[in-house]
Write a protein that holds these residues in place. Structure first.
Motif, PDB file in Angstrom:
ATOM      1  N   LEU A   1      37.819  34.269  27.379  1.00 40.83           N
ATOM      2  CA  LEU A   1      38.784  35.362  27.317  1.00 40.83           C
ATOM      3  C   LEU A   1      39.908  35.026  26.341  1.00 40.83           C
ATOM      4  O   LEU A   1      40.273  33.864  26.165  1.00 40.83           O
TER       5      LEU A   1
ATOM      6  N   VAL B   1      45.052  36.381  27.711  1.00 37.61           N
ATOM      7  CA  VAL B   1      45.232  36.823  29.096  1.00 37.61           C
ATOM      8  C   VAL B   1      46.686  36.594  29.495  1.00 37.61           C
ATOM      9  O   VAL B   1      47.185  35.478  29.441  1.00 37.61           O
TER      10      VAL B   1
ATOM     11  N   GLU C   1      47.253  39.385  34.739  1.00 40.38           N
ATOM     12  CA  GLU C   1      45.967  39.960  34.370  1.00 40.38           C
ATOM     13  C   GLU C   1      44.825  39.144  34.968  1.00 40.38           C
ATOM     14  O   GLU C   1      44.972  37.955  35.232  1.00 40.38           O
TER      15      GLU C   1
ATOM     16  N   ALA D   1      40.154  39.225  35.095  1.00 34.86           N
ATOM     17  CA  ALA D   1      38.920  39.791  34.548  1.00 34.86           C
ATOM     18  C   ALA D   1      38.014  40.193  35.697  1.00 34.86           C
ATOM     19  O   ALA D   1      37.900  39.467  36.687  1.00 34.86           O
TER      20      ALA D   1
END
Length: 68
Positions: free
Chosen positions: A42, A45, A49, A51
């Protein structure tokens, strides 16, 4: 913020699911990604936040419904 259910690939209507907000955004409900290798991929981030994982077919199905 208020949510309007758009759809799900779950027979019970649980996750993964997509919702439209009254702010013009989309909320994704799905399984929290915990795989360390995937998380390392990722980018950018921010604090707060996370995923989540949703099947591609859910996004395609909802896009067809919204755009038609």
């Amino acid at each position: 913020m208020r949510l309007r259910f758009l759809g799900s690939t779950s027979e019970a209507g649980a996750c993964p699911s997509l919702y439209e907000t009254d702010r013009g955004t989309i909320v994704v409900q799905g399984l929290h990604v915990t795989d360390a290798a995937a998380l390392a991929d990722l980018r950018h981030v921010l604090d707060g936040e996370t995923a989540v994982e949703v099947p591609r077919e859910l996004l395609v199905d909802i896009a067809r419904k919204v755009l038609s």
